[in-house]
Every structure is written in structure tokens, then in C-alpha cells.
Write a protein that holds these residues in place. Structure first.
Motif, PDB file in Angstrom:
ATOM      1  N   LEU A 225       0.825  -1.208   0.000  1.00  0.00           N
ATOM      2  CA  LEU A 225       0.000   0.000   0.000  1.00  0.00           C
ATOM      3  C   LEU A 225       0.861   1.261   0.000  1.00  0.00           C
ATOM      4  CD1 LEU A 225      -2.833  -0.987   2.510  1.00  0.00           C
ATOM      5  CD2 LEU A 225      -3.042  -0.652   0.034  1.00  0.00           C
ATOM      6  N   ALA A 226       1.919   1.244   0.780  1.00  0.00           N
ATOM      7  CA  ALA A 226       2.789   2.426   0.846  1.00  0.00           C
ATOM      8  C   ALA A 226       3.401   2.727  -0.515  1.00  0.00           C
ATOM      9  CB  ALA A 226       3.878   2.214   1.892  1.00  0.00           C
ATOM     10  N   GLY A 227       3.905   1.700  -1.185  1.00  0.00           N
ATOM     11  CA  GLY A 227       4.511   1.906  -2.490  1.00  0.00           C
ATOM     12  C   GLY A 227       3.492   2.283  -3.549  1.00  0.00           C
ATOM     13  N   ALA A 228       2.330   1.608  -3.534  1.00  0.00           N
ATOM     14  CA  ALA A 228       1.316   1.860  -4.558  1.00  0.00           C
ATOM     15  C   ALA A 228       0.739   3.263  -4.444  1.00  0.00           C
ATOM     16  CB  ALA A 228       0.201   0.821  -4.445  1.00  0.00           C
ATOM     17  N   LEU A 229       0.430   3.694  -3.233  1.00  0.00           N
ATOM     18  CA  LEU A 229      -0.175   5.010  -3.060  1.00  0.00           C
ATOM     19  C   LEU A 229       0.830   6.126  -3.324  1.00  0.00           C
ATOM     20  CD1 LEU A 229      -2.416   4.291   0.049  1.00  0.00           C
ATOM     21  CD2 LEU A 229      -3.148   4.694  -2.313  1.00  0.00           C
ATOM     22  N   ASN A 230       2.094   5.912  -2.944  1.00  0.00           N
ATOM     23  CA  ASN A 230       3.103   6.904  -3.310  1.00  0.00           C
ATOM     24  C   ASN A 230       3.260   6.954  -4.823  1.00  0.00           C
ATOM     25  OD1 ASN A 230       6.229   7.462  -3.966  1.00  0.00           O
ATOM     26  ND2 ASN A 230       5.608   8.643  -2.183  1.00  0.00           N
ATOM     27  N   GLY A 231       3.280   5.785  -5.469  1.00  0.00           N
ATOM     28  CA  GLY A 231       3.393   5.742  -6.922  1.00  0.00           C
ATOM     29  C   GLY A 231       2.208   6.361  -7.630  1.00  0.00           C
ATOM     30  N   ALA A 232       1.033   6.350  -6.980  1.00  0.00           N
ATOM     31  CA  ALA A 232      -0.154   6.948  -7.593  1.00  0.00           C
ATOM     32  C   ALA A 232       0.044   8.437  -7.855  1.00  0.00           C
ATOM     33  CB  ALA A 232      -1.376   6.736  -6.701  1.00  0.00           C
ATOM     34  N   THR A 233       0.890   9.091  -7.064  1.00  0.00           N
ATOM     35  CA  THR A 233       1.168  10.509  -7.311  1.00  0.00           C
ATOM     36  C   THR A 233       1.875  10.686  -8.651  1.00  0.00           C
ATOM     37  OG1 THR A 233       3.317  10.459  -6.156  1.00  0.00           O
ATOM     38  CG2 THR A 233       1.375  10.936  -4.836  1.00  0.00           C
ATOM     39  N   LEU A 234       2.804   9.769  -8.956  1.00  0.00           N
ATOM     40  CA  LEU A 234       3.508   9.853 -10.235  1.00  0.00           C
ATOM     41  C   LEU A 234       2.551   9.603 -11.394  1.00  0.00           C
ATOM     42  CD1 LEU A 234       6.171  10.113 -11.809  1.00  0.00           C
ATOM     43  CD2 LEU A 234       6.496   7.651 -11.487  1.00  0.00           C
ATOM     44  N   PHE A 235       1.686   8.612 -11.272  1.00  0.00           N
ATOM     45  CA  PHE A 235       0.749   8.303 -12.340  1.00  0.00           C
ATOM     46  C   PHE A 235      -0.275   9.423 -12.522  1.00  0.00           C
ATOM     47  CE2 PHE A 235       2.036   3.872 -11.194  1.00  0.00           C
ATOM     48  CZ  PHE A 235       2.655   3.593 -12.391  1.00  0.00           C
ATOM     49  N   THR A 236      -0.672  10.055 -11.421  1.00  0.00           N
ATOM     50  CA  THR A 236      -1.580  11.193 -11.522  1.00  0.00           C
ATOM     51  C   THR A 236      -0.926  12.309 -12.325  1.00  0.00           C
ATOM     52  OG1 THR A 236      -2.587  10.666  -9.383  1.00  0.00           O
ATOM     53  CG2 THR A 236      -2.895  12.904 -10.209  1.00  0.00           C
ATOM     54  N   TYR A 237       0.332  12.570 -12.034  1.00  0.00           N
ATOM     55  CA  TYR A 237       1.072  13.596 -12.766  1.00  0.00           C
ATOM     56  C   TYR A 237       1.208  13.229 -14.246  1.00  0.00           C
ATOM     57  CZ  TYR A 237       5.158  16.035 -14.597  1.00  0.00           C
ATOM     58  OH  TYR A 237       6.016  16.748 -15.389  1.00  0.00           O
ATOM     59  N   ILE A 238       1.537  11.963 -14.534  1.00  0.00           N
ATOM     60  CA  ILE A 238       1.698  11.524 -15.920  1.00  0.00           C
ATOM     61  C   ILE A 238       0.408  11.735 -16.705  1.00  0.00           C
ATOM     62  CG2 ILE A 238       2.005   9.485 -17.381  1.00  0.00           C
ATOM     63  CD1 ILE A 238       4.021   8.459 -15.288  1.00  0.00           C
ATOM     64  N   SER A 239      -0.712  11.372 -16.091  1.00  0.00           N
ATOM     65  CA  SER A 239      -1.995  11.495 -16.766  1.00  0.00           C
ATOM     66  C   SER A 239      -2.418  12.953 -16.957  1.00  0.00           C
ATOM     67  CB  SER A 239      -3.071  10.748 -15.969  1.00  0.00           C
ATOM     68  OG  SER A 239      -4.338  10.919 -16.536  1.00  0.00           O
TER      69      SER A 239
END
Length: 404
Positions: A225-239
Motif C-alpha cells: 500500500l505504501a509503495g502503490a499510493l506513493n506511486g499513484a502521485t507519479l501516475f496522476t502527474y503523468i496522466s
């Protein structure tokens, strides 16, 4: 480990680092290279802006789903065979993307492209855990960003050049060529690393039993969860970045690549700082601090986005700092997850990647749905994700000794 004790790292296997970095680069290459082409794709296929963004979300969804297949397969059949299958699927789907005649065909082809491309990341992480312990795994994952991180820097720039010279379809032909090159390198140079103990464990249970056993381990869930939710910030930015930077801030598609690449440099730099911190700290000690700092940066970004203070440069500066936290979080959360159950490294690697891309797909979809031509939706989604990441890490994953 005492905080003032320095661990001398083993000699760096650069050949392996380069190959694994290239394998892991399928996703950033396939995502970042065509981002400057999104407006041209929408125009060329008579697609809406939402359909164009759906090609990004479809790729994230394919990356999340496909990893559940390759993880157990790599434990049971070895690392090489599933990887080569994935490369073939990626290459064929890239050709289909280049030949797409409708938005629906492109969305479907992007989904299949991701089903193939995700094999590289799953197998690369499993190979690293096959060969290294917890701390060295974290160091290797950070080191790989020197290679893998070239993709988000060069891919948008290359995508912009290819778009200008040959049109958006040529980007997918380049991706097909990349798949052929990586596949040839794997076939000729990559040696099998899966242990007999891992193979025996995989033969003793089916994939559902393996995943069920993993989901019963609280620390693993915390790292995931820690890795996925932190990574979601990068994917949000990419999108959100093409619409925000090109549409709202008026940055040209060619200059978009430079801005996008600068943020990638921040992530790579943070990964290399992380490598040196791991000489005196454990991965969990680094995580404990980095997670709290990232929450503070997310709060500041949300305030700037909502109030408008600092304008676009205030947003872009804080984005750079917040995205850099990815460099401290991802390698260490992945290494932590892989250390929980090394005999199921392939399945753990699949869960690590799948959870990250699933969170990314959700975040990208929500960002698209809330799009209002400002940075507010992106910033608020990032704040929620970063806060959730810190809560999962500190309540589920980190042993008390790691935070002491």
C-alpha cells in the motif's frame, strides 16, 4: 543496524543493471514517449480528450492485470520464458497501436501492449531478489533508476521529435523496435536465476494459494500500500501533465519534454541519494523519514494549487520536490515487500507492480473525471494518496526497531 555504521556495498554488476533497467523501461517508454502526441492522436482518430486520456488509463489497467500472470509463472517456469512471451506480446501490440484506425482500437491495443510490457518489471524485480539481500536489493533498485530513468527523460523528447518528423504513429513503430532489441538481448545474454527452492515452492501450490498466503502477511500489505499510493502521485502527474502543462500553462509539445524530463531527473537524483543513505541506514529507516517529508510537500502543493499562490511556477517547483519522494519510497518499499517472503519473489513482485499500476489507473481516472483546467484536482489527489501511503507504512509495515 547502528546509524553510524557504514555498509560497504558489493561491486556493481553493471551489465546486469543495464539489462534489468532496459527490461523495466517498457512501461515508462510506452507511457512517456507518446504523451506529447495525445492532442495529435485525438485529432487524427477524431477522438475526444477523454478518449485520448483513456489510452493512458487502459495502459495502467493492463500493467496491473498482467503482472498477476507473470509473477507466479516466473516462480514456476523460470524468469526467462515468461519474460520472452511478454516481449513478443508487447512488440505485436505496438504494431497494432501504430495501425489503429479508431479510438477504440487504440485503447484496446494499448491494454494488450501493457499486458506484454509488464513482464519486464515483474521479472526484473524477482531476479534482483534472487541475487541480493534486503538492503542490497534496495540499493540495486535505486541504481537501476540510472538506466530506467533515462526513459522518462528521453522518451518525451524523442516522442516530440518523432511526432514532428513522422507523425504520432511512428512513436509506436519505435516502441516495436525497442521490444525487438530488448527481446534479443534477453534471449542471448540473460541467465536463469530462479532457485530450486523457489521452483519447489511454486510447484507445491497454485497461484491463488500463493497469493492467499501473501495476503495474510500484514507487513507485506503495508509495503504494498505504501509503495502503490506513493506511486499513484507519479501516475496522476503523468496522466494530468499534458493537459495541465500544454493546455493550461501554454507549454509547447516540444518544451513539454524538457519539463517532464526535469522531473525525471529529480526522481533519479533522489534514487541515487537513497543509495548512499543505505550505507548508514536500513531501508525501513529511510522510509520512516521520507514518508513524513512527502506528506509535508503534498500539503504545500495542495495549498498552492487551491489558493493560486505562486502561480504555475509555485506548482511546478513543489511538483518537482514531491515527485522526487518517489525515489526514496519505491525502491525501499519494493525491497521490503520482497524481503517478507523470498521464496515467492515472483508473486510478490507481481503484487508490487500490480498494486502500483492499479492505484495509478484509479488515480489517473479520477484525475481525468475531475479535470477542470487547473492543478487543483491533481494536487488534491496527490495529497490523499501520499497521506494514505504514510499511514499504511507506519501502521502496518515498519517494525518499531526500524523507526527507533
Amino acid at each position: 543496524m547502528p546509524k553510524d555504521a557504514e555498509i560497504k556495498p558489493a561491486p556493481t554488476p553493471w551489465g546486469l543493471v543495464v539489462m534489468l533497467g532496459a527490461m523495466t523501461a517498457f512501461a515508462p517508454m510506452a507511457i512517456d514517449m507518446y504523451l506529447p502526441s495525445l492532442p495529435a492522436i485525438a485529432q487524427g482518430l477524431s477522438a475526444s480528450a477523454g478518449q485520448a486520456q483513456a489510452t493512458v488509463a487502459a495502459f495502467f489497467a493492463g500493467m496491473a492485470i498482467g503482472q498477476f500472470i507473470y509473477g507466479p509463472a516466473s516462480d514456476r517456469y523460470g524468469r526467462r520464458a515468461p519474460l520472452l512471451v511478454g516481449v513478443v506480446v508487447f512488440t505485436a501490440a505496438s504494431v497494432a497501436c501504430a495501425l489503429a484506425t479508431s479510438p477504440e482500437m487504440l485503447i484496446a491495443s494499448r491494454f494488450v501492449q501493457a499486458l506484454g510490457g509488464c513482464a519486464g518489471g515483474v521479472v526484473a524485480r524477482a531476479i534482483i531478489r534472487d541475487k541480493f539481500d534486503h538492503t542490497e536489493t534496495a540499493r540495486m533498485l535505486s541504481l537501476m533508476m540510472l538506466i530506467m530513468g533515462i526513459a522518462p527523460i528521453l522518451a518525451p523528447l524523442l516522442g516530440g521529435v518523432v511526432l514532428t518528423l513522422a507523425g504520432w504513429r511512428a512513436n509506436f513503430w519505435v516502441l516495436a523496435g525497442f521490444g525487438v532489441a530488448v527481446g534479443a538481448a534477453v534471449l542471448l545474454r540473460l541467465k536463469e536465476s530462479r532457485s530450486e527452492a523457489t521452483a519447489a515452492q511454486a510447484r507445491s501450490e497454485n497461484p491463488l494459494q500463493a497469493y492467499a498466503a501473501l495476503f495474510r502477511q500484514k507487513r507485506l500489505i503495508g509495503y504494498l500500500l505504501a509503495g502503490a499510493l506513493n506511486g499513484a502521485t507519479l501516475f496522476t502527474y503523468i496522466s494530468a501533465s499534458p493537459g495541465l502543462l500544454i493546455g493550461t500553462y501554454g507549454i509547447s509539445p516540444q518544451n513539454f519534454g524538457w519539463v517532464f524530463g526535469l522531473n525525471a531527473v529529480g526522481i533519479i537524483g533522489a534514487n541515487q541519494v537513497n543509495r548512499y543513505l543505505l550505507r548508514r541506514r536500513t531501508p525501513d529507516q529511510v522510509l520512516a523519514t521520507a514518508s513524513l517529508v512527502s506528506v509535508g510537500m503534498a500539503v504545500l502543493l495542495a495549498l498552492v494549487a487551491v489558493t493560486g499562490w505562486g502561480g504555475q511556477w509555485g506548482v511546478l517547483t513543489l511538483l518537482f520536490v514531491l515527485l522526487a519522494s518517489y525515489g526514496f519510497m519505491q525502491g525501499n518499499t519494493t525491497a521490503g515487500a520482497l524481503s517478507v517472503d523470498p521464496l515467492r519473489a515472483g508473486s510478490v513482485s507481481a503484487l508490487t507492480g500490480a498494486s502500483s499500476f492499479a492505484a495509478g489507473a484509479v488515480a489517473a481516472s479520477v484525475s481525468a473525471a475531475l479535470h477542470d483546467a487547473t492543478a487543483r484536482p491533481m494536487a488534491l489527489i496527490m495529497l490523499v494518496a501520499i497521506a494514505g501511503s504514510a499511514v499504511a507504512l507506519h501502521t502496518l509495515a515498519l517494525p518499531r526497531a526500524a523507526k527507533a
